[in-house]
Structures are given as structure tokens and as C-alpha cells.
Design a protein around this motif. Structure first.
Motif: not given
Length: 521
Positions: A147, A173, A221, A271
Motif C-alpha cells: 500500500i 482496499y 484488502i 488505498r
């Protein structure tokens, strides 16, 4: 997450720095605050922060001496950033002799600070990997690597093999935020959250990709085997997930859902969009599910609340009108929701109201430390994570402050305003102004101006002008003083301005007025 200790003797500087940066997205979390070097020294030993951001000048023990003592003791050695309001090369020289990572001048520039934090996070990550991750699970290390940036093909192949996941598939995410009205990690939800998500995603014997973030948040995730669209729409799917989490964890939860990506290697982009959703946490109509696909095109509001709303709130507090200030609070919080105020803009509005209350209390020779709800509101971002929670604590603070101010003033507003009027009547010839009178009577100038108009039907400046012109008329009738002398006697510093105001009010000049009086006598 890398732990950060912030050290500054000004509480609003500390809170401002905390609110300025999205620490979690940079792999940092605030672990503590200190208002002097001695307190910081004890916290460094107790908390073992990875990074210490310290003001250079403080009471008891200054920043440079703190760093010198930490280095001399040879125990835990955090990275240091120095903040300074002094662009003095000698300070910087001494700081870098102590191997300080960076020297940043106040006021802090957000971009400069973010750039510095990214560089330090990279250094700390490398140290962590070199230590062979003895104190962290392998899955968490992999997630935090995924990430932060897109890994290379070789690394991705190894990650996919280790996790037994396809490289090309739909991944999302999601930030799961626990809104339990408790400080960060006072309750560790990781295990119950893992249990609930495994069951919900039907991951029997498979790896759940979850890691701990700051501010009671967990990053997940979502596995490609479960996609929200199978429920008819993404929102419906995440609504069912949210309901399941709240039922099993027995607390309020919010989901911040990033954009879906088609490769595990690109999860960093999902993310980043989930982090952007955090800026919309006070938006209306999201029902605890903040989706990048729905929100990120909507313009955010980065500024303070309107002056009119703020002024109304302060006026009603000073008047101790509960219905009035509750109405103002409702209007302010409605603006937060409907105009998509960022968390920083909300924090600025809250801070502005707190400072206004503190200033009024100090003017009345009171002590804001006697307000039981002040510390709670001062640190609201550590516990209150949605608008309803914030509104509740803000309202309690305002109620307490209004009652304290009324008690401290010790007199009813009507009595005070009559005293103010008598003072003006006796001193209108002097160089008086609303702000100075308000300070003399321990009142807020905005509140005093509005209260004066409410009771006497005109603004303070109008009333003062009327008194001065009436006295000028008397002097024009009864004396042979020159116009400029009369102007000075009734409180005008400039004779031309006096003549202009006289003519505006009486529809004639001072000289014409005097001549008319002579002609009629």
C-alpha cells in the motif's frame, strides 16, 4: 505504523500540527504529546516513539538539550525533527551536530512536512526490513509494502505465491473505522475483526489481508472471491458488510471504500482513494459507507464556517440563550454536512469557538480550566469520529461555557447594558469605541453591539454620533466657539469629518445651523 511524539509548549501548535497532516496515509500514528522537554524525555523512555517532532524553545528543558540527553543516555534513539520560529543558522548547526533529521521553520508548511515524513518513513521501513521483521507478522509487512508503492514484477510474483492470491483480479482496499468513543486501541479489535471478516468473506484456510492503522482504523484488502456487486450494487454489498461488523463488534463502524483495481500490484491506488474518502467523513447522506466512486468528484470545503454563523453562536452564548445557541450549533453542523467540510475545516471551526470561549472567560477573570468538557473537546479527534458524536460533545461544552460565562459575569444583561449606556452618555466627548468599552465591561464587542441595538433600537456608532451632534448643536446655539473647536469638544478628531456627519444628520452645515438659530432669535 511508526509512532510519533509531538513536543511543544503551545497546545494549539500541537493540535494544529496533528490536524495538518494525514498521518495514517504516511504510515505514522501519534502516540503522545508533551509540553516541555523533561516530560518528553520520560515519554520517550516509556513509549519508544520512532519519531519525535520537537520545538526548539520550551520551558524546563529545550529541544536541543532534550536531543542531547537522549543521545547521551544511549537507550532508545528516535529520529528527531526540530521546529523553530528562529531562522538562525547557529541553531541549525547545533541541531545537525546532534544528527537531527530535519530543521523546519514555523509556521509549518504542509508540503514540506509531508515530504520530510515520507523520507523518514522510507528510512524507518528499511530499518524494519533489515531487522528481519522479528516483531511483526509477515502478512502485515507485505500489506504495508503493497500500500506504499507498486512493487516490481519479481517482488509481486513472490508476494502472490506466498499469499496464494491471483495477480490479476478485482481488489479493493477498505478502511474499517471503529467509532466506539474510545481512544485509539484502548480496545484491540483486530482478532474479533479478523474472525468476523473471515466468516463474512468465507476465507476458510486462506489469508486475510488486514493491518492495523492509526485512529482506531484497520485496513483490509477485500479478496477477489467476494465482490460487493454480487448484491446488486456496491453500496448494498458494503451496507450488508457494515451491518455484520456492527452486530458482531457491538459498536458503531464506518467503511471508507477505495476504487476497485484489476491487479494486486495496483492496490496502492485503491488505498490512496480510500484515504481520500476520509476527507468526506462529515458529508451528508453516506450512512457510514464512504465510497470513492461516489464521493471523490464532489468538491470539498476547506475554509472556516461563515462569520455570520460564528458571530450568532458567540452572541447567543454570551446572552445565555440556550435555544439560540442550540439553533446556531444546528446550523453550523448542517453546513458541515451539506457543504462537505474537510476534517481540517471542521477542526478549525471547533478550535475557533473554543478560543472565543476562553477569551471571554479570561476577560471575565475566570479560569477556563474549570470547564470540565474543555479537555474532552480539545482532544476530540482521538475519540469522536463522526458528526453526531462531535456535535454531542461540542454542545455539552457550549452549554457549560455559556452557564460559566453567565455566572462569572454575575449580572443580568439588561443591567449591564444600562450601565454601558450611562457610561457612553457620560464619556461621549472622549475618544471612545465599542471594542474598548466591551473590554471595560468584560463583554464581547459583537455581543455588546447586538445587545445595544436590541435594547435601544440603534447601533452603538449611531447612538454615539447622535449624542455628539446634539451636544454640537447646543454649543453652536449657546457659544461663539468656532466649528473646529466644537468638533474637538464633542469628540471628533477631524473638523471636516464632523461637518460631513453633521450635515448628513441635520441636512444643513454647522455654520448654516448657527445662522438659522440667529435669524430665528
Amino acid at each position: 505504523m511508526h509512532k510519533v511524539l509531538i513536543v511543544d509548549d503551545e497546545v494549539f501548535v500541537r493540535k494544529g500540527l496533528i490536524n495538518l497532516i494525514d498521518w495514517s496515509s504516511l504510515q505514522f500514528e501519534i502516540c503522545g504529546e508533551a509540553d516541555n522537554g523533561a516530560q518528553a524525555l520520560a515519554l520517550i523512555q516509556h513509549l519508544s516513539p520512532d519519531l519525535v517532532i520537537v520545538d526548539i524553545r520550551m520551558p524546563v528543558l529545550d529541544g536541543l538539550e532534550l536531543i542531547r540527553q537522549v543521545n547521551a543516555e544511549g537507550g532508545h534513539q528516535p529520529v528527531f525533527i526540530i521546529l523553530s520560529g528562529y531562522p538562525d543558522f547557529s541553531y541549525a548547526q547545533q541541531a545537525f551536530r546532534y544528527k537531527v533529521s530535519d530543521y523546519i521553520l514555523k509556521p509549518v508548511n504542509e508540503q514540506e512536512m509531508v515530504s520530510t515524513l515520507r523520507r523518514i518513513a522510507t528510512t524507518l521501513n528499511q530499518k524494519q526490513l533489515l531487522s528481519m521483521t522479528r516483531d511483526k507478522p509477515l502478512v502485515e509487512i507485505i500489506i504495508e509494502s503493497l500500500i506504499q508503492a507498486e512493487p516490481g514484477e519479481q517482488v509481486m510474483t513472490q508476494i502472490a505465491h506466498t499469499l496464494e492470491l491471483p495477480l490479476t483480479a478485482a481488489y479493493t482496499y477498505v478502511i474499517v473505522e471503529i467509532q466506539d468513543l474510545l481512544p485509539h486501541r484502548e480496545i484491540d479489535y483486530l482478532q474479533p475483526l479478523q474472525h468476523t471478516l473471515r466468516r463474512y468473506f468465507q476465507l476458510e484456510g486462506q489469508t486475510l489481508l488486514i493491518h492495523v492503522r492509526a485512529y482506531n482504523q484497520y485496513g483490509v484488502i477485500v479478496p477477489p472471491s467476494w465482490q460487493a456487486e454480487q448484491f446488486g450494487s456496491a453500496r448494498v454489498g458494503y451496507a450488508k458488510l457494515l451491518q455484520g461488523l456492527e452486530n458482531h463488534l457491538s459498536t458503531e463502524v464506518a467503511l471508507f471504500v477505495g476504487h476497485q483495481v484489476d491487479q494486486l500490484q495496483r492496490i496502492v491506488h485503491s488505498r490512496a482513494s480510500a484515504d481520500e474518502c476520509l476527507k468526506y467523513r462529515f458529508a451528508a447522506g453516506v450512512d457510514g459507507i464512504f465510497m470513492a466512486a461516489e464521493l471523490l468528484e464532489r468538491p470539498l470545503y476547506y475554509y472556516d464556517v461563515d462569520e455570520e454563523l460564528h458571530g450568532k453562536l458567540i452572541y447567543e452564548i454570551e446572552a445565555n440563550h440556550k435555544e439560540g445557541y442550540n439553533s446556531a450549533i444546528d446550523a453550523i453542523f448542517m453546513a458541515f454536512k451539506e457543504r462537505y467540510f474537510t476534517p481540517g475545516a471542521v477542526a478549525n471551526t471547533v478550535r475557533r469557538s473554543m478560543i472565543a470561549m476562553i477569551n471571554i472567560i479570561r476577560q471575565l477573570e475566570g479560569n477556563e480550566a474549570e470547564l470540565s468538557w474543555l479537555p474532552e473537546l480539545l482532544n476530540w479527534q482521538t475519540k469522536y469520529r463522526n458528526l453526531d458524536q462531535l456535535k454531542g460533545i461540542f454542545t455539552r461544552f457550549i452549554e457549560e461555557a455559556a452557564e460559566y460565562i453567565a455566572k462569572q459575569r454575575g449580572e443580568k444583561s439588561n443591567g449591564n447594558i444600562e450601565k454601558v449606556k450611562k457610561y457612553i452618555d457620560g464619556h461621549f466627548r472622549d475618544n471612545i469605541y465599542l471594542k474598548g468599552i466591551a473590554a471595560d465591561f468584560h463583554m464581547n464587542p459583537i455581543y455588546l453591539g447586538q445587545l445595544f441595538r436590541k435594547h435601544y433600537g440603534m447601533y452603538f456608532n449611531e447612538y454615539l454620533l447622535t449624542l455628539r451632534i446634539e451636544e454640537a448643536k447646543r454649543l453652536l446655539r449657546q457659544t461663539k466657539k468656532r466649528v473646529y473647536e466644537i468638533a474637538e469638544l464633542v469628540g471628533f478628531q477631524n473638523a471636516d469629518y464632523f461637518a460631513t456627519q453633521f450635515e448628513k444628520l441635520e441636512k444643513t452645515t454647522p455654520s448654516e445651523y448657527r445662522q438659522n438659530m440667529i435669524d430665528h432669535s
